[in-house]
Scaffold this active site. Sequence first.
Site, PDB file in Angstrom:
ATOM      1  N   GLN A 100       2.981   9.978   1.257  1.00 36.95           N
ATOM      2  CA  GLN A 100       4.272   9.291   1.137  1.00 36.95           C
ATOM      3  C   GLN A 100       5.010   9.654  -0.144  1.00 36.95           C
ATOM      4  O   GLN A 100       6.193   9.345  -0.278  1.00 36.95           O
ATOM      5  CB  GLN A 100       4.087   7.773   1.193  1.00 36.95           C
ATOM      6  CG  GLN A 100       3.645   7.278   2.562  1.00 36.95           C
ATOM      7  CD  GLN A 100       3.562   5.777   2.578  1.00 36.95           C
ATOM      8  OE1 GLN A 100       2.563   5.208   2.178  1.00 36.95           O
ATOM      9  NE2 GLN A 100       4.622   5.120   3.013  1.00 36.95           N
ATOM     10  N   HIS A 124      -3.651   1.106   8.056  1.00 37.02           N
ATOM     11  CA  HIS A 124      -2.308   1.690   7.956  1.00 37.02           C
ATOM     12  C   HIS A 124      -2.286   2.880   6.985  1.00 37.02           C
ATOM     13  O   HIS A 124      -1.780   3.959   7.316  1.00 37.02           O
ATOM     14  CB  HIS A 124      -1.322   0.600   7.499  1.00 37.02           C
ATOM     15  CG  HIS A 124       0.081   1.068   7.314  1.00 37.02           C
ATOM     16  ND1 HIS A 124       1.118   0.656   8.114  1.00 37.02           N
ATOM     17  CD2 HIS A 124       0.635   1.922   6.413  1.00 37.02           C
ATOM     18  CE1 HIS A 124       2.238   1.247   7.716  1.00 37.02           C
ATOM     19  NE2 HIS A 124       1.972   2.017   6.681  1.00 37.02           N
ATOM     20  N   GLU A 125      -2.861   2.695   5.795  1.00 37.30           N
ATOM     21  CA  GLU A 125      -2.826   3.767   4.785  1.00 37.30           C
ATOM     22  C   GLU A 125      -3.692   4.955   5.202  1.00 37.30           C
ATOM     23  O   GLU A 125      -3.322   6.108   4.981  1.00 37.30           O
ATOM     24  CB  GLU A 125      -3.266   3.253   3.410  1.00 37.30           C
ATOM     25  CG  GLU A 125      -2.402   2.144   2.811  1.00 37.30           C
ATOM     26  CD  GLU A 125      -0.904   2.373   2.916  1.00 37.30           C
ATOM     27  OE1 GLU A 125      -0.445   3.530   2.867  1.00 37.30           O
ATOM     28  OE2 GLU A 125      -0.177   1.377   3.080  1.00 37.30           O
ATOM     29  N   GLY A 185       0.821  -1.198   0.000  1.00 36.92           N
ATOM     30  CA  GLY A 185       0.000   0.000   0.000  1.00 36.92           C
ATOM     31  C   GLY A 185       0.857   1.251   0.000  1.00 36.92           C
ATOM     32  O   GLY A 185       2.043   1.203   0.353  1.00 36.92           O
ATOM     33  N   HIS A 227      -2.002   7.275   7.520  1.00 37.42           N
ATOM     34  CA  HIS A 227      -1.074   8.199   6.842  1.00 37.42           C
ATOM     35  C   HIS A 227      -1.769   9.517   6.454  1.00 37.42           C
ATOM     36  O   HIS A 227      -1.148  10.574   6.439  1.00 37.42           O
ATOM     37  CB  HIS A 227      -0.525   7.570   5.561  1.00 37.42           C
ATOM     38  CG  HIS A 227       0.686   6.709   5.767  1.00 37.42           C
ATOM     39  ND1 HIS A 227       1.847   7.169   6.334  1.00 37.42           N
ATOM     40  CD2 HIS A 227       0.929   5.410   5.449  1.00 37.42           C
ATOM     41  CE1 HIS A 227       2.746   6.185   6.362  1.00 37.42           C
ATOM     42  NE2 HIS A 227       2.212   5.106   5.835  1.00 37.42           N
ATOM     43  N   CYS A 268       6.480  -0.221   6.711  1.00 37.70           N
ATOM     44  CA  CYS A 268       6.060   0.944   5.934  1.00 37.70           C
ATOM     45  C   CYS A 268       7.183   1.327   4.978  1.00 37.70           C
ATOM     46  O   CYS A 268       8.352   1.309   5.370  1.00 37.70           O
ATOM     47  CB  CYS A 268       5.766   2.101   6.888  1.00 37.70           C
ATOM     48  SG  CYS A 268       5.242   3.602   6.061  1.00 37.70           S
ATOM     49  N   LEU A 269       6.822   1.679   3.747  1.00 33.67           N
ATOM     50  CA  LEU A 269       7.839   2.052   2.754  1.00 33.67           C
ATOM     51  C   LEU A 269       8.580   3.322   3.170  1.00 33.67           C
ATOM     52  O   LEU A 269       9.667   3.591   2.675  1.00 33.67           O
ATOM     53  CB  LEU A 269       7.193   2.237   1.376  1.00 33.67           C
ATOM     54  CG  LEU A 269       6.614   0.955   0.747  1.00 33.67           C
ATOM     55  CD1 LEU A 269       5.906   1.268  -0.559  1.00 33.67           C
ATOM     56  CD2 LEU A 269       7.688  -0.100   0.540  1.00 33.67           C
TER      57      LEU A 269
HETATM   58 NI    NI Z   1       3.102   3.273   5.445  1.00 38.53          NI
END
Ligand code: NI
Length: 170
Positions: free
Chosen positions: A51, A134-135, A46, A138, A92-93
Amino acid sequence: MAIRKIVKLGDDTLRKTSKPQESFNLRLWTLLKDMADTMYQAEGVGLAAPQVGILRRVAVIDISENRDQLIEFINPEIIWRSEETQCGREGCLSLPGRAGIVTRPKKVKVKAQDRHGEPFELEAEDLLARAICHELDHLDGVVYIDVMDREMSKEEIEADNKRQEKGNKE
Ligand code: NI
């Protein structure tokens, strides 16, 4: 295909609240395409617009193994969470090389708009429910380390990776 730069922890953008997406136009579709490309290239499940430095309520998720089940969420909202929870690994990226144990609802119901502004609802469980939580966090400047039970050690992450690789072969 345009790969955008993924903002890392420490950048203020990750800590801001994103604004609603109001136009459903080529500019949004380009963002969605770039976000999907960026997520796939980084092998993530995701990615949220902040991000990639865009403070809009937009996220993409694909938890499928074949990377062919992309879901686009515009202005998403969780409208129901199960009381039953799940406890598991999350990464997380924007925080490469790290992972934590996070408790999330086992199931959620989400309301969002698609790329044309059409509203839809989706009920999700397990990994998809986790990814949605999670997304969406953000979009409100929340990162998983804010809500995790604990951080995983490097050794634990390595052992877990090995277990997963083995699992995939079986
Ligand atoms: Ni993340």
